[in-house]
Motif scaffolding. Structure first.
Motif, mmCIF file in Angstrom:
data_model
loop_
_atom_site.group_PDB
_atom_site.id
_atom_site.type_symbol
_atom_site.label_atom_id
_atom_site.label_comp_id
_atom_site.label_asym_id
_atom_site.label_seq_id
_atom_site.Cartn_x
_atom_site.Cartn_y
_atom_site.Cartn_z
ATOM 1 N N GLN A 30 0.835 -1.216 0.000
ATOM 2 C CA GLN A 30 0.000 0.000 0.000
ATOM 3 C C GLN A 30 0.868 1.265 0.000
ATOM 4 O O GLN A 30 0.623 2.189 -0.767
ATOM 5 C CB GLN A 30 -0.931 -0.014 1.219
ATOM 6 N N ALA A 31 1.881 1.346 0.830
ATOM 7 C CA ALA A 31 2.735 2.540 0.926
ATOM 8 C C ALA A 31 3.487 2.772 -0.384
ATOM 9 O O ALA A 31 3.567 3.907 -0.885
ATOM 10 C CB ALA A 31 3.711 2.394 2.084
ATOM 11 N N ALA A 32 4.017 1.693 -0.978
ATOM 12 C CA ALA A 32 4.733 1.833 -2.242
ATOM 13 C C ALA A 32 3.789 2.252 -3.360
ATOM 14 O O ALA A 32 4.147 3.061 -4.228
ATOM 15 C CB ALA A 32 5.423 0.521 -2.597
ATOM 16 N N GLU A 34 1.037 4.099 -3.031
ATOM 17 C CA GLU A 34 0.716 5.517 -2.846
ATOM 18 C C GLU A 34 1.899 6.399 -3.261
ATOM 19 O O GLU A 34 1.716 7.462 -3.856
ATOM 20 C CB GLU A 34 0.333 5.778 -1.393
ATOM 21 N N ASP A 35 3.133 5.964 -2.931
ATOM 22 C CA ASP A 35 4.315 6.713 -3.351
ATOM 23 C C ASP A 35 4.421 6.793 -4.868
ATOM 24 O O ASP A 35 4.761 7.840 -5.425
ATOM 25 C CB ASP A 35 5.589 6.075 -2.787
ATOM 26 N N ALA A 36 4.108 5.704 -5.539
ATOM 27 C CA ALA A 36 4.157 5.695 -7.003
ATOM 28 C C ALA A 36 3.111 6.640 -7.577
ATOM 29 O O ALA A 36 3.370 7.368 -8.542
ATOM 30 C CB ALA A 36 3.954 4.277 -7.526
ATOM 31 N N ASN A 37 1.910 6.645 -7.005
ATOM 32 C CA ASN A 37 0.848 7.564 -7.465
ATOM 33 C C ASN A 37 1.252 9.026 -7.232
ATOM 34 O O ASN A 37 1.073 9.879 -8.106
ATOM 35 C CB ASN A 37 -0.465 7.270 -6.758
ATOM 36 N N LYS A 38 1.810 9.310 -6.049
ATOM 37 C CA LYS A 38 2.237 10.682 -5.754
ATOM 38 C C LYS A 38 3.368 11.113 -6.691
ATOM 39 O O LYS A 38 3.400 12.249 -7.153
ATOM 40 C CB LYS A 38 2.694 10.798 -4.304
ATOM 41 N N ALA A 39 4.285 10.197 -6.974
ATOM 42 C CA ALA A 39 5.381 10.522 -7.881
ATOM 43 C C ALA A 39 4.859 10.827 -9.282
ATOM 44 O O ALA A 39 5.322 11.767 -9.931
ATOM 45 C CB ALA A 39 6.384 9.377 -7.929
ATOM 46 N N ASP A 42 3.241 14.248 -9.043
ATOM 47 C CA ASP A 42 4.266 15.272 -8.944
ATOM 48 C C ASP A 42 4.946 15.492 -10.299
ATOM 49 O O ASP A 42 5.229 16.634 -10.688
ATOM 50 C CB ASP A 42 5.317 14.893 -7.897
ATOM 51 N N ARG A 43 5.193 14.422 -11.012
ATOM 52 C CA ARG A 43 5.817 14.518 -12.338
ATOM 53 C C ARG A 43 4.947 15.343 -13.277
ATOM 54 O O ARG A 43 5.423 16.259 -13.941
ATOM 55 C CB ARG A 43 6.054 13.119 -12.899
#
Length: 184
Positions: A30-32, A34-39, A42-43
């Motif tokens: 789950q954390a990874a 969400e980080d991928a979605n945020k990245a 952000d991109r």
């Protein structure tokens, strides 16, 4: 893709629409996720900000460059015109100098002195005959002559007013001495 899989099984089913109601990744990732979605967000945001900045800065830079080019061209034309004018004036002076060198030299000296003294309020003159240093207070003389001119423009004073005092005739003449031109 799903239709190809069903056709391979020869199930005879035709898939028209697939709707995914809720996707929940496993808790371990789950954390990874969400980080991928945020990245990714952000991109996209940074790309959009960069494009907006470029759309703002590039036209301004092009406008500034065009303005500087026009100013440079105008400066170039002014310098060329000034140089051509100076050349023409020099040729005219040269022709006159060839006819009468001393007169031309004297005239040029007088013109330069007039130009210098119009911007000067005080002049010190070294007398060659002795060690006297004459002080010409041009600013006071100009004020005095301006006051004289304004008094002449005003109506005559009434008999009750005291008469204006004039400086002694010799004092002004002694302060203004001409240069001995033969000593050059």
């Amino acid at each position: 893709m799903i239709q190809a899989l069903v056709d391979r099984y020869k199930a005879g089913i035709s898939i028209v629409d697939v709707t995914i109601q809720q996707v929940q990744p496993p808790e371990q990732v789950q954390a990874a996720f969400e980080d991928a979605n945020k990245a990714a967000q952000d991109r996209e945001r940074l790309i959009n900000e960069g494009r907006a900045y470029a759309n703002d800065v590039i036209p301004k830079a092009r406008g500034t460059a065009a303005r500087l080019m026009q100013e440079a061209e105008g400066y170039r034309q002014r310098v060329i015109a000034s140089a051509e004018g100076d050349t023409s004036r020099f040729r005219q002076v040269l022709a006159e100098y060839a006819k009468a060198p001393q007169v031309t030299r004297d005239r040029m000296y007088i013109e330069v002195m007039q130009e210098v003294f119009t911007n000067t309020s005080k002049v010190y003159v070294d007398s060659r005959a002795g060690s006297n240093l004459l002080y010409l207070p041009l600013d006071r003389l100009m004020q005095q002559s301006g006051a004289d001119a304004s008094r002449a423009a005003q109506p005559a004073p009434s008999p009750a007013a005291p008469p204006a005092t004039e400086p002694p005739a010799g004092s002004r003449a002694s302060g203004l001495r001409s240069r001995d031109r033969d000593s050059r």
